[in-house]
Design a protein around this motif. Structure first.
Motif, PDB file in Angstrom:
ATOM      1  N   VAL A  14      10.019   2.191   0.983  1.00 48.30           N
ATOM      2  CA  VAL A  14      10.445   3.475   0.433  1.00 48.30           C
ATOM      3  C   VAL A  14      11.385   3.164  -0.722  1.00 48.30           C
ATOM      4  CG1 VAL A  14      11.644   5.655   0.863  1.00 48.30           C
ATOM      5  CG2 VAL A  14      10.243   4.610   2.662  1.00 48.30           C
ATOM      6  N   GLU A  15      10.966   3.560  -1.923  1.00 50.92           N
ATOM      7  CA  GLU A  15      11.782   3.349  -3.108  1.00 50.92           C
ATOM      8  C   GLU A  15      12.650   4.576  -3.351  1.00 50.92           C
ATOM      9  OE1 GLU A  15       9.679   0.856  -6.359  1.00 50.92           O
ATOM     10  OE2 GLU A  15       8.187   2.276  -5.572  1.00 50.92           O
ATOM     11  N   THR A  16      13.910   4.331  -3.636  1.00 49.44           N
ATOM     12  CA  THR A  16      14.841   5.391  -4.013  1.00 49.44           C
ATOM     13  C   THR A  16      15.490   4.967  -5.323  1.00 49.44           C
ATOM     14  OG1 THR A  16      16.825   4.468  -2.984  1.00 49.44           O
ATOM     15  CG2 THR A  16      15.352   5.746  -1.544  1.00 49.44           C
ATOM     16  N   GLU A  17      16.279   5.856  -5.906  1.00 55.61           N
ATOM     17  CA  GLU A  17      16.997   5.486  -7.127  1.00 55.61           C
ATOM     18  C   GLU A  17      17.932   4.311  -6.877  1.00 55.61           C
ATOM     19  OE1 GLU A  17      18.862   8.769  -9.097  1.00 55.61           O
ATOM     20  OE2 GLU A  17      17.016   9.946  -9.087  1.00 55.61           O
ATOM     21  N   ALA A  18      18.469   4.205  -5.669  1.00 56.61           N
ATOM     22  CA  ALA A  18      19.388   3.118  -5.329  1.00 56.61           C
ATOM     23  C   ALA A  18      18.657   1.808  -5.023  1.00 56.61           C
ATOM     24  CB  ALA A  18      20.248   3.515  -4.134  1.00 56.61           C
ATOM     25  N   GLY A  19      17.372   1.871  -4.745  1.00 60.38           N
ATOM     26  CA  GLY A  19      16.582   0.688  -4.416  1.00 60.38           C
ATOM     27  C   GLY A  19      15.708   0.934  -3.200  1.00 60.38           C
ATOM     28  N   ILE A  20      15.067  -0.114  -2.733  1.00 63.75           N
ATOM     29  CA  ILE A  20      14.200  -0.040  -1.556  1.00 63.75           C
ATOM     30  C   ILE A  20      15.077  -0.022  -0.312  1.00 63.75           C
ATOM     31  CG2 ILE A  20      12.472  -1.285  -0.199  1.00 63.75           C
ATOM     32  CD1 ILE A  20      11.307  -2.280  -2.864  1.00 63.75           C
ATOM     33  N   TRP A  79       3.440   1.839   1.265  1.00 67.54           N
ATOM     34  CA  TRP A  79       4.356   2.461   0.309  1.00 67.54           C
ATOM     35  C   TRP A  79       4.431   3.938   0.659  1.00 67.54           C
ATOM     36  CZ3 TRP A  79       3.678   6.053  -3.795  1.00 67.54           C
ATOM     37  CH2 TRP A  79       4.719   6.109  -4.725  1.00 67.54           C
ATOM     38  N   ILE A  80       5.659   4.435   0.846  1.00 66.08           N
ATOM     39  CA  ILE A  80       5.841   5.799   1.330  1.00 66.08           C
ATOM     40  C   ILE A  80       6.801   6.563   0.436  1.00 66.08           C
ATOM     41  CG2 ILE A  80       6.687   7.197   3.268  1.00 66.08           C
ATOM     42  CD1 ILE A  80       5.901   4.888   5.134  1.00 66.08           C
ATOM     43  N   VAL A  81       6.414   7.784   0.120  1.00 62.00           N
ATOM     44  CA  VAL A  81       7.322   8.750  -0.494  1.00 62.00           C
ATOM     45  C   VAL A  81       7.766   9.644   0.652  1.00 62.00           C
ATOM     46  CG1 VAL A  81       7.540  10.670  -2.121  1.00 62.00           C
ATOM     47  CG2 VAL A  81       6.155   8.666  -2.725  1.00 62.00           C
ATOM     48  N   ASP A 123       5.425  -7.831  -7.285  1.00 64.78           N
ATOM     49  CA  ASP A 123       4.298  -8.362  -8.050  1.00 64.78           C
ATOM     50  C   ASP A 123       3.139  -7.366  -8.052  1.00 64.78           C
ATOM     51  OD1 ASP A 123       5.668 -10.703  -8.611  1.00 64.78           O
ATOM     52  OD2 ASP A 123       4.647 -11.888  -7.056  1.00 64.78           O
ATOM     53  N   TYR A 124       2.835  -6.820  -6.887  1.00 60.67           N
ATOM     54  CA  TYR A 124       1.745  -5.842  -6.746  1.00 60.67           C
ATOM     55  C   TYR A 124       2.031  -4.624  -7.616  1.00 60.67           C
ATOM     56  CZ  TYR A 124      -1.663  -2.807  -4.407  1.00 60.67           C
ATOM     57  OH  TYR A 124      -2.705  -1.961  -4.139  1.00 60.67           O
ATOM     58  N   ARG A 125       3.271  -4.147  -7.585  1.00 54.22           N
ATOM     59  CA  ARG A 125       3.659  -2.967  -8.356  1.00 54.22           C
ATOM     60  C   ARG A 125       3.509  -3.217  -9.846  1.00 54.22           C
ATOM     61  NH1 ARG A 125       6.425   1.208  -9.952  1.00 54.22           N
ATOM     62  NH2 ARG A 125       7.311   2.704  -8.524  1.00 54.22           N
ATOM     63  N   ALA A 126       3.922  -4.389 -10.299  1.00 60.75           N
ATOM     64  CA  ALA A 126       3.814  -4.725 -11.725  1.00 60.75           C
ATOM     65  C   ALA A 126       2.351  -4.792 -12.173  1.00 60.75           C
ATOM     66  CB  ALA A 126       4.510  -6.053 -12.000  1.00 60.75           C
ATOM     67  N   LYS A 127       1.489  -5.331 -11.324  1.00 64.52           N
ATOM     68  CA  LYS A 127       0.070  -5.458 -11.661  1.00 64.52           C
ATOM     69  C   LYS A 127      -0.675  -4.129 -11.554  1.00 64.52           C
ATOM     70  CE  LYS A 127      -0.147 -10.256 -10.254  1.00 64.52           C
ATOM     71  NZ  LYS A 127      -0.534 -11.193  -9.198  1.00 64.52           N
ATOM     72  N   PHE A 132       0.959   3.429  -9.513  1.00 64.54           N
ATOM     73  CA  PHE A 132       2.241   3.979  -9.076  1.00 64.54           C
ATOM     74  C   PHE A 132       2.678   5.159  -9.940  1.00 64.54           C
ATOM     75  CE2 PHE A 132       2.135  -0.014  -6.879  1.00 64.54           C
ATOM     76  CZ  PHE A 132       2.687   0.310  -5.662  1.00 64.54           C
ATOM     77  N   LYS A 133       2.364   5.123 -11.220  1.00 64.52           N
ATOM     78  CA  LYS A 133       2.653   6.276 -12.081  1.00 64.52           C
ATOM     79  C   LYS A 133       1.898   7.504 -11.586  1.00 64.52           C
ATOM     80  CE  LYS A 133       3.666   3.797 -16.327  1.00 64.52           C
ATOM     81  NZ  LYS A 133       3.168   3.427 -17.643  1.00 64.52           N
ATOM     82  N   MET A 134       0.626   7.310 -11.255  1.00 67.25           N
ATOM     83  CA  MET A 134      -0.186   8.409 -10.751  1.00 67.25           C
ATOM     84  C   MET A 134       0.342   8.926  -9.421  1.00 67.25           C
ATOM     85  SD  MET A 134      -4.167   8.406  -9.591  1.00 67.25           S
ATOM     86  CE  MET A 134      -3.761   7.514  -8.111  1.00 67.25           C
TER      87      MET A 134
END
Length: 138
Positions: A14-20, A79-81, A123-127, A132-134
């Motif tokens: 879970v990604e937040t503004e503060a980090g995972i 990956w969860i929102v 690495d997965y996110r960068a590739k 992730f934008k979508m």
């Protein structure tokens, strides 16, 4: 001949503004929220359930990213929102937040598997930046 059985584990990112979000265990280790899948439960569902149990967050969107095998677990990394205000619950005694540039600051506290999963995730996110934008639009 000995047989070792690894636990089937759902692991939440879970990604937040503060980090995972990381959960602190009673032994002082920092791990990604998650836990063992119950009988008949998928590891994907376990990641969502365990996130709720450990942080109080409710998943609103989730996508399975990859599998990771550690010495004790077969992880399904999800990956969860989520919505809500995270707080330590169940077996999480505290919550922490880690951004990529901070991972070395946490290195002594991160479990081996968590460290590897985080690096594999980044690495997965960068590739897969377009994915992730979508996903973040909805």
């Amino acid at each position: 001949m000995t047989s070792s059985h690894k636990r089937r584990r759902g692991t939440a990112i879970v990604e937040t503004e503060a980090g995972i979000i990381l959960a602190e265990t009673s032994k002082g280790f920092l791990i990604l929220p998650g836990g063992g899948a119950e009988i008949g439960e998928s590891r994907f569902a376990a990641a969502i359930r365990e996130l709720r149990e450990e942080t109080g967050l409710k998943a609103t969107r989730a996508i399975a990213l990859f599998d990771y095998e550690s010495s004790r677990n077969y992880h399904k990394v999800v990956w969860i929102v989520a919505e809500g205000n995270p707080k330590p619950m169940d077996d999480a005694i505290a919550l922490h937040y880690c951004q990529k540039e901070q991972v070395n600051d946490f290195s002594d506290l991160l479990s081996y598997a968590t460290s590897h999963i985080l690096n594999q995730f980044w690495d997965y996110r960068a590739k897969n930046a377009d994915l992730f934008k979508m996903l973040q639009k909805y």
